[in-house]
Design a protein around this motif. Structure first.
Motif, short mmCIF file in Angstrom:
data_model
loop_
_atom_site.label_atom_id
_atom_site.label_comp_id
_atom_site.label_asym_id
_atom_site.label_seq_id
_atom_site.Cartn_x
_atom_site.Cartn_y
_atom_site.Cartn_z
N GLU A 250 46.76 47.34 8.56
CA GLU A 250 47.58 46.14 8.63
C GLU A 250 47.13 45.23 9.77
N ALA A 251 46.72 45.84 10.87
CA ALA A 251 46.21 45.06 12.00
C ALA A 251 44.96 44.29 11.61
N GLY A 277 55.10 48.62 3.37
CA GLY A 277 55.27 49.44 2.18
C GLY A 277 56.63 50.11 2.15
N TYR A 278 56.99 50.56 0.96
CA TYR A 278 58.29 51.25 0.77
C TYR A 278 59.45 50.37 1.28
N ASN A 279 59.35 49.08 0.96
CA ASN A 279 60.40 48.11 1.35
C ASN A 279 60.61 48.03 2.86
N ASN A 280 59.59 48.40 3.60
CA ASN A 280 59.68 48.35 5.07
C ASN A 280 58.98 47.08 5.56
N VAL A 281 59.76 46.03 5.78
CA VAL A 281 59.22 44.75 6.24
C VAL A 281 59.66 44.53 7.68
N ILE A 282 58.67 44.24 8.54
CA ILE A 282 58.99 43.99 9.95
C ILE A 282 58.50 42.61 10.34
N LYS A 283 59.03 42.09 11.44
CA LYS A 283 58.60 40.81 11.98
C LYS A 283 57.88 41.05 13.30
N ILE A 284 56.76 40.37 13.49
CA ILE A 284 56.02 40.49 14.74
C ILE A 284 55.94 39.13 15.40
N ASN A 285 55.80 39.13 16.69
CA ASN A 285 55.72 37.90 17.48
C ASN A 285 54.32 37.29 17.33
N SER A 286 54.25 36.09 16.78
CA SER A 286 52.95 35.46 16.53
C SER A 286 52.20 35.15 17.82
N SER A 287 52.93 34.74 18.87
CA SER A 287 52.26 34.41 20.13
C SER A 287 51.62 35.64 20.75
N MET A 288 52.27 36.80 20.61
CA MET A 288 51.69 38.03 21.13
C MET A 288 50.43 38.40 20.35
#
Length: 418
Positions: A250-251, A277-288
């Motif tokens: 994913e990275a 996957g498996y309905n596991n959606v996360i949000k990451i900080n775009s600036s980081m």
């Protein structure tokens, strides 16, 4: 020369293959190009033969579908990191009575340059002429047709570890194909992405792969330096995975999709959704994410800068050209490079329809180098094309498998750089 020539670049994370031939106007056309991701090689050494062989097979099958031609063998690019350049000089007397230098004399002097002490674990795989000398007059580029009694060549003899080359050949054979020849990657890359003026004035060509960076310097149109740094674009992916707590795969996707350096990164939203996957959606900080990419990219460029200065030729370099898939695809890398190097920087891509991608440089360069060599041999000999003779021999060996003739050159790098 009506058959396709196939060039394959077996990199650290991808295998790229290109098929090309001359059109009726004598211009090279790349008719098919593709790549396959894999994990069977590290720093130019095969670590998983089965994985690599399967990737080669898949890549060639995809290419066959594009050009509608069966491929039985291909040419491979040899990275500078698995080769060692040794300077040596060869000397021969001109054979003809009229003292006119022929192509045979050039071959003889190239073979004379191979007389060098070779470690037991290495073998000579080719010779790159730097200049020819006739009767004491140096800086001759092509001595064929000139008159002289003595012909000399200043050259680089290319040595490679026997086990590395052997395992590479075995892997290709395991995939069901034949290695028809090898091309020294820095030379092939330069033919595709460097301009004549750049090679004349002084230029550094930096091919950044997944786990290594190959550096070559050209001056007066000749290769004058090669080096390798054992770190590459995967270090950016690793940093993203660690800092944002993501799987490596994913990275890598985030790096490819959102890899931007500089003011353009302001266009990104505050957060990016990542589906694990498996309905596991996360949000990451775009600036980081962008801070991680920029920090590691700058560090890689500074490592390249350090290597160029240690070469002792940095002051003679007029510019830097970046190729490969490690950093060249990141937007803004040219501006960051100019900030670090204090010299002009550009991304080098093959100038062929369908192949305008810095990751395809070595595969396309291999095709171009082989075809140019065949063309040069034919014009120099003014007799039956040597490649056609080899083609006939190959057809006899593979008649049960082969639909059409495949061109084979018996000698590898020696003839490629005459």
């Amino acid at each position: 020369m009506n058959e396709y020539i196939v060039g394959v670049d077996i990199g650290s994370s991808k295998i790229c293959a290109a098929a090309g031939k001359y059109d009726k106007y004598g211009k090279l056309q790349i008719r098919g190009i593709t790549s396959v991701s894999y994990s069977g090689m590290k720093n130019g050494v095969i670590v998983d033969m089965d994985n690599t062989a399967n990737a080669i097979k898949n890549c060639i099958k995809q290419l066959e579908g594009m050009v509608d031609t069966q491929v039985l063998g291909f040419y491979i690019s040899l990275p500078s990191r698995i080769g060692t350049l040794v300077s040596n000089r060869g000397v021969v007397a001109v054979a003809s009575d009229d003292r006119e230098i022929s192509q045979k004399d050039v071959k003889r002097v190239i073979n004379a340059a191979k007389i060098v002490k070779v470690p037991t674990d290495k073998e000579i795989i080719g010779v790159i002429p730097k200049q020819y000398i006739i009767d004491g007059y140096d800086k001759i580029k092509d001595p064929v047709g000139m008159s002289a009694s003595r012909l000399e060549v200043d050259s680089y003899v290319i040595l490679a570890e026997s086990t590395v080359i052997s395992n590479l050949f075995k892997t290709v054979e395991k995939a069901g194909y034949e290695v028809l020849g090898m091309v020294f990657q820095p030379m092939a890359d330069a033919e595709v992405v460097l301009k004549k003026e750049e090679m004349d004035l002084g230029c550094a060509l930096v091919n950044i792969g997944a786990d290594s960076i190959d550096i070559s310097i050209y001056k007066d149109e000749k290769l004058s330096y090669t080096s390798c740094i054992n770190i590459g674009g995967n270090s950016i992916t690793n940093d993203i995975a660690i800092c944002l707590k993501l799987p490596f795969s994913e990275a890598e996707k985030l790096k490819i999709k959102y890899g931007i350096i500089g003011i353009d990164n302001l266009e990104l939203k505050d957060s990016i959704k990542v589906n694990l996957g498996y309905n596991n959606v996360i949000k990451i900080n775009s600036s980081m994410l962008l801070d991680v990419i920029e920090a590691r990219a700058e560090e890689l460029l500074k490592l390249i800068m350090k290597n160029l200065k240690e070469s002792g030729q940095y002051s003679q370099i007029s510019g830097i050209v970046i190729a490969g898939g490690g950093l060249a695809t990141i937007k803004g890398i040219e501006e960051l490079g100019e900030y670090v190097f204090k010299k002009p920087v550009r991304v080098g891509t093959p100038d062929y329809v369908g192949a305008i991608n810095p990751a395809y440089v070595s595969a396309v360069g291999t095709v171009r180098d082989v075809l140019n060599t065949m063309k040069a041999n034919k014009s120099n000999n003014n007799v039956e094309d040597e490649a056609a003779v080899a083609c006939e021999e190959t057809s006899k060996k593979t008649s049960s498998k082969q639909k059409g003739p495949i061109i084979k050159i018996k000698e590898f790098l020696t003839e490629f750089f005459e």
